[in-house]
Design an enzyme around this catalytic site. Sequence first.
Site: not given
Length: 352
Positions: A141, A188, A220, A244, A248
């Site tokens: 980000y 990852k 994943d 993030d 959520d």
Amino acid sequence: MKANITLLPGDGVGPEITAATRQVLDQVATKFGHEFIYHEALIGGAAIDQTGTSLPPETLKAAEQSDAILLAAVGGPQWDDPTADVRPEQGLLAIRKHFGLFANLRPVKAYPALSAFAPLRAELLEGVDILFVRELTGGIYFGQRQEAGEGDTAHDTMIYSRDEVQRVAHVAFRAAQKRRKSLTSVDKANVLASMRLWRRAVAEVHEDYADVSLQHALVDSCAMHLLTRPASFDVVLAGNMFGDILSDEASVLAGSLGMLPSASLGADRFGLYEPVHGSAPDIAGQGKANPTGMILSAAMMLRYSLELEAEAQAVEAAIEGALADGARTADIAVSDSISTGEFTGAILSHLR
Ligand code: NAD
């Protein structure tokens, strides 16, 4: 103890849930013999209306002189013009940035009383109590980016330094020590170079926390396991983007947005505490708001900024007690619901 707390009620249901939270904190002060001094200040739309800016200098000054900030929510349809120069959420982003808050903590707990509102079977929700620790000021980000413009390619950069990873890893390990002593670090590493550094940096920090068990998980499969075996997670540490998304995803396990607190921490004990939900303008001023997310945020403030663990647990237990008695605001009620004030009263009576 004596503590200075900056209170930022903001917009929408903000003032209602702030009043409820203050009542709970006052009760904690009386019960445990503390003195909490509140400094109420403007942020968001309310600040725009009164001062023309979403984060007035007086608000920052009050916050700088406090031990912690407790914020409700900002925004509403009257300030929703995307082309406006001054917008409520700018105040929120600016205050987070000003204090260099790099660790975002989001607990997700499934309350048995609310299992009807969650999308998973009740037996899967049993014992779910997860703390997400998300890196907040680095990663993709904030990496260098190239917009497509009129062209056909664009890119974003996921960049992490060892220091950035390790300072947030310390926050996560310390939190795990106070909980069930298990940490899942999400990456990852099978594909991304930045995530191989992430894995190595977290493993190095682990050497300082021999009492905590560390698992590395690929994002994943972690996303899948959060739904197939959510009760197996204690602390989940992730970078900015993965944190993030996963936090959520897991938030739905709690049953309502109104139940979820958060904390943003930096290098010292100072922190910014706020519910996960927005200003809920559709129910503002009607006494319908669920104050739990903000009251649990205040409990996190007691725990992390003021180091009052017993007091934090007393608040959390009082909420569980009120829910177990059947106290329900409209967002978590199958049939009869009570007002914000009555719900707060139920929590206060347990706290007493
Ligand atoms: P929202 O979280 O305000 O509301 C979503 C839904 O959840 C609404 O139906 C609302 O009534 C309900 N809800 C939220 N909190 C609740 C509570 N405590 N008790 C009971 N019900 C609750 O999100 P939104 O509707 O997308 O956004 C409304 C405004 O809030 C917008 O202006 C948005 O920009 C702003 N917002 C602010 C923050 C923040 O301050 N951190 C976060 C998200 C959205």
